[in-house]
Design a protein around this motif. Sequence first.
Motif, mmCIF file in Angstrom:
data_model
loop_
_atom_site.group_PDB
_atom_site.id
_atom_site.type_symbol
_atom_site.label_atom_id
_atom_site.label_comp_id
_atom_site.label_asym_id
_atom_site.label_seq_id
_atom_site.Cartn_x
_atom_site.Cartn_y
_atom_site.Cartn_z
ATOM 1 N N ARG A 229 13.345 12.135 4.765
ATOM 2 C CA ARG A 229 13.543 11.119 3.873
ATOM 3 C C ARG A 229 13.000 10.874 2.458
ATOM 4 O O ARG A 229 13.925 9.443 1.811
ATOM 5 C CB ARG A 229 12.003 9.891 4.549
ATOM 6 N N GLY B 237 -3.545 3.531 8.388
ATOM 7 C CA GLY B 237 -3.273 3.285 7.181
ATOM 8 C C GLY B 237 -4.187 2.078 7.420
ATOM 9 O O GLY B 237 -4.478 1.684 6.291
ATOM 10 N N ALA B 238 -3.533 0.472 7.843
ATOM 11 C CA ALA B 238 -3.555 -0.551 8.368
ATOM 12 C C ALA B 238 -4.962 -0.851 8.621
ATOM 13 O O ALA B 238 -5.541 -1.214 7.873
ATOM 14 C CB ALA B 238 -2.455 -0.489 9.922
ATOM 15 N N VAL C 144 12.398 5.690 8.659
ATOM 16 C CA VAL C 144 11.407 6.106 9.390
ATOM 17 C C VAL C 144 12.730 5.514 11.206
ATOM 18 O O VAL C 144 11.869 5.998 12.145
ATOM 19 C CB VAL C 144 10.344 5.146 9.600
ATOM 20 N N ARG D 70 1.156 -1.186 -0.170
ATOM 21 C CA ARG D 70 -0.404 -0.211 -0.215
ATOM 22 C C ARG D 70 0.416 1.395 0.184
ATOM 23 O O ARG D 70 0.265 2.044 0.277
ATOM 24 C CB ARG D 70 -0.954 -0.016 1.196
ATOM 25 N N GLU E 271 4.783 9.058 13.576
ATOM 26 C CA GLU E 271 4.788 7.855 12.326
ATOM 27 C C GLU E 271 4.013 6.609 12.905
ATOM 28 O O GLU E 271 3.432 5.543 12.138
ATOM 29 C CB GLU E 271 6.546 7.602 12.338
ATOM 30 N N ARG F 213 0.553 7.351 12.015
ATOM 31 C CA ARG F 213 0.297 7.129 10.334
ATOM 32 C C ARG F 213 -0.378 5.780 10.008
ATOM 33 O O ARG F 213 -0.726 5.700 9.361
ATOM 34 C CB ARG F 213 1.409 7.992 10.016
#
Lengths: 251, 393
Positions: free
Chosen positions: A121, B12-13, A112, A100, B5, B8
């Motif tokens: 990044r 998404g999951a 990350v 995805r 992060e 985020r």
Amino acid sequence: MTPAIEVRQATREHRVGQTAVVALRGVSLTLHRGEHVAVVGPSGSGKSTLLQLLGGLDRPTAGSVLIDGQDTAELPQAELARIRNRVVGFVFQGFHLQPRASALDNVALPLVYQGVRRAERRRRAADLLDRVGLADRARHLPGQLSGGEQQRVAVARALVTGPTVLLADEPTGNLDSVTGERLLDLLAGLNAEHRVALAIVTHDHEVAARARRQIVMRDGRIVSDSHIVSDSRIAGDGRIAGDTARRTGRA
Amino acid sequence: MRIGEAVRVAVGALVAARLRTALTVLGVTVGVSSVMVLIAIGDGTRREVAGRVDELGSNLLLVVPGKMEIGMPTVSRMQLSDVAAVGRVVGDPDRVAATVASGEMVQAGTAKTFTTVAGVLENNRTVLVRQLARGAYLSRADVDSARRVAVLGATVARVLYGDTDPVGRQVTVAGVRFRVAGVFAPLGQSLGVDRDDEVHIPLTTAQRLFATTRVDGLAVRAADPAGMAALGDRIVAELAERHPDSAFSVVTQDQILSVLGDILDVLTGVLGATAGISLLVSGVGVANIMLVSVRERTREIGLRKAVGARPADIGAQFLAEAVLLTSVGGVLGIALGAGTTLAVERLTPLPTLLTAWSVALSFGVAATVGLLFGTLPALRAARLDPVHALRTE
């Protein structure tokens, strides 16, 4: 100069119920910066297990593995993760891209875990994508890329943190021969340009033939460890070896 | 890995598994909203009780026979002479109201109803502060000559006479004819009890009607709120002297409020805990779905570990996912709970009160449920062996 990775009498046993399956039996080897090594052998010979030990994904049950001078057996999980993040880069046969996430975000993933900000990044990931020739594919999802392109994204991801060692497990296993050839060119070129040690596990002798050092494994042991290019030209001197690799990379 | 992060990745999951996410969130939403609604009802009830007690004023003393404890009601030995004696202690007989009550059938024409008939003194209206809608209250002469006059509660008046003005008409109480002197202004419901379902008649008449000389209880409106405790002691001492073998108690509004408050605390707690069980069940659902998520994404976890994720990073990612699930459920639950509370307020006689703390509590509990039930799946993910995980199909 400390070797990039040093393996001393490493044994790896897996317990399956009552029986112990020995994947590696007292293997020793040293990998220097800038080296280009192929590990060959039939399936079950322990070559993938060796690669996992080299990259700190796994630890030996006896003997030791030193990555960047640090004994993996003595490191806590978090430190081992740090080594996987900064010192080594993995390329797998199955690509292992996040379906995805865009090519760009896939490449940026290791950053990350260094706490690098998103914009930075992406900037660094774009730089790497450019180097593997996929600058125009940054926004694509893995499903929209060919197998060869996907594996090049994986290579970019492995290199984005600037590691000393690139470990590839059957990187061309899922690619046709022409695409595979081009990927090997890319790996050899990166090996030469960036003085990244490159270890490729393969059962394909044509792939192995491109490496200047071949390690042959059988039944968990190294049965031969030979340098194809004359010893004087390699002998731990990555710079000279790099010159050779650059020529092959451009060929 | 930064928190942002982790969130985020979690978003998404969750978006990728929409239906599953929606169903899990639904469970949490229902749990949170039921906690909120039941607490709102508990708080509303408490407010109503406090309001009712406040109406009577803080300078009111209630004198009842027996000890102040829960158990069988004590039969009163107080009589009218005791009322007069307490009046002397207080210094003003007009400040001492007395009651004798009984459940009786009242009838007008063919309409009849069973209600509480209270025999009272003429000062009852001023001591207990009651408003009349029509006619007049009982007079001293009514009490002195034990007249058969009655003042009806609003409900009794409506049941017996409908829209007709009952003042001056006849009403039969326990088979005896009375004349309606007045009708109380409606008070409404309180805690499910209709406060307008009563009839007042003179105390003297009531004693004759019920064939008794007793007085059930007294209400004293103290002149000075500061000296209430001392006044209460003097009243009890006087009554104890007159009835050495009986016990008497004095309660103030504050005491009633505190006792009722304790009872309501327990009630609210029990209601909240009941709803909490549904929240707990939804937490089990969250744990379940998170375990599925961890299993499904084993390869992803393996890859993340291979590129440098520490166990703590992986754990944080899945914990963030669980907390996000329950937090979204919490927010939706608060919205649903507020809506349901409004509906309960409008459509049922139950009182409700939404407070900031109950909203905060509901959300806090939801987030905590996520933390609690997300921990096991997160630990499992964090501890996955990367070699094994990468090999998983």
